[in-house]
Design an enzyme around this catalytic site. Structure first.
Site, short mmCIF file in Angstrom:
data_model
loop_
_atom_site.label_atom_id
_atom_site.label_comp_id
_atom_site.label_asym_id
_atom_site.label_seq_id
_atom_site.Cartn_x
_atom_site.Cartn_y
_atom_site.Cartn_z
N GLU A 195 -42.23 -7.34 108.11
CA GLU A 195 -42.65 -8.68 107.67
C GLU A 195 -42.24 -9.71 108.71
O GLU A 195 -43.03 -10.56 109.12
CB GLU A 195 -42.01 -9.04 106.33
N HIS A 244 -47.14 -9.85 101.20
CA HIS A 244 -46.80 -8.93 100.12
C HIS A 244 -46.17 -7.68 100.72
O HIS A 244 -46.70 -7.14 101.69
CB HIS A 244 -48.08 -8.56 99.34
N SER A 266 -35.74 -15.20 104.13
CA SER A 266 -35.62 -14.56 105.45
C SER A 266 -36.96 -14.64 106.20
O SER A 266 -36.97 -14.74 107.43
CB SER A 266 -35.13 -13.11 105.33
C1 GRF Z 1 -40.66 -10.64 100.89
O1 GRF Z 1 -40.47 -9.27 100.69
C2 GRF Z 1 -42.12 -10.98 100.80
O2 GRF Z 1 -42.96 -9.92 101.14
C3 GRF Z 1 -42.30 -11.29 99.35
O3 GRF Z 1 -41.10 -11.89 98.94
C4 GRF Z 1 -40.04 -11.47 99.78
C5 GRF Z 1 -39.35 -12.68 100.27
O4 GRF Z 1 -38.19 -12.41 100.98
N1 GRF Z 1 -43.45 -12.12 99.13
P1 GRF Z 1 -37.45 -13.57 101.75
O5 GRF Z 1 -37.09 -14.64 100.73
O6 GRF Z 1 -38.40 -14.10 102.78
O7 GRF Z 1 -36.24 -12.94 102.34
#
Ligand code: GRF
Length: 206
Positions: free
Chosen positions: A179, A109, A13
């Site tokens: 994020e 993170h 995502s």
């Molecule tokens: C996210 O929570 C990121 O912070 C961590 O891994 C997860 C990845 O989620 N490093 P996605 O695959 O981008 O949905």
């Protein structure tokens, strides 16, 4: 335009949010190639749907770490990669690659480092630990990658509240939203050389 590889292992995502911002013209970075260690990663379809080349390269495909490193390095050279954005990538990058791309590899993170990070602290484990500790805020840390897990210079952090009725899932959803709102800005700032690194300190406006 700077050429950035994305590394992912999961749903992707965050990768999708970079694709979306690129389409909106806000992210001015070339998303040159997606590298996955797992061909079942949801990120693969997102790349295919957007004509981004995909390479599948996993340490388990190679007899030695050196052979894996060589292949990864060849892939990165083939695509003239200048920057790397890890987006849910579950493998540690070989130290030679980290050294060659010093302060050019970003990771996101889902917590406020240096707490709730390190080997084995990923996904819902982070949110569970935050709740168990009783923290009142959580958030995200976007940092450069060095040889230790979740340790390189911090580029950007932002917070979300922890609510009384939060579960790891509800907290994860709030953090994930942050994020998506933030990673592209950092990728854009780093790849367009708007940040400067001095030791562990990173300066520049995101
Ligand atoms: C996210 O929570 C990121 O912070 C961590 O891994 C997860 C990845 O989620 N490093 P996605 O695959 O981008 O949905």
């Amino acid at each position: 335009m700077a050429r950035c590889a994305i590394f992912a292992s999961g749903g992707g995502s965050n990768f999708q949010s970079l694709i979306d911002k690129k389409k909106e013209g806000k992210l001015t970075v070339d998303l040159s190639v997606l590298i996955v260690n797992n061909s079942g990663a949801g990120a693969v379809k997102r790349a295919e749907d957007n004509d981004i080349p995909v390479l599948h390269c996993a340490p388990s495909h190679f007899e030695t770490e050196a052979a894996y490193t060589r292949q990864l390095d060849e892939h990165l050279k083939k695509f003239d990669v200048e920057y790397i954005a890890l987006a849910g990538y579950m493998k540690k990058l070989p130290s030679e690659i980290v050294a060659r791309f010093r302060n050019r590899i970003m990771n996101i993170h889902p917590g406020l480092l240096p707490a709730f990070g390190g080997k084995g602290m990923y996904g819902s484990r982070v949110h569970k630990a935050v709740l168990e500790f009783g923290a009142k805020i959580s958030g995200i840390t976007i940092h450069f990658v060095d040889e230790e897990y979740d340790h390189g210079p911090v580029i950007f952090q932002d917070t979300v509240p922890v609510k009384d009725d939060d579960t790891p899932d509800t907290l994860a959803a709030r953090v994930l939203k942050l994020e998506h709102a933030s990673y592209w800005k950092v990728v854009d700032a780093v790849c367009n050389k708007r940040v400067k690194v001095e030791g562990r300190r990173v300066f520049g406006t995101i």
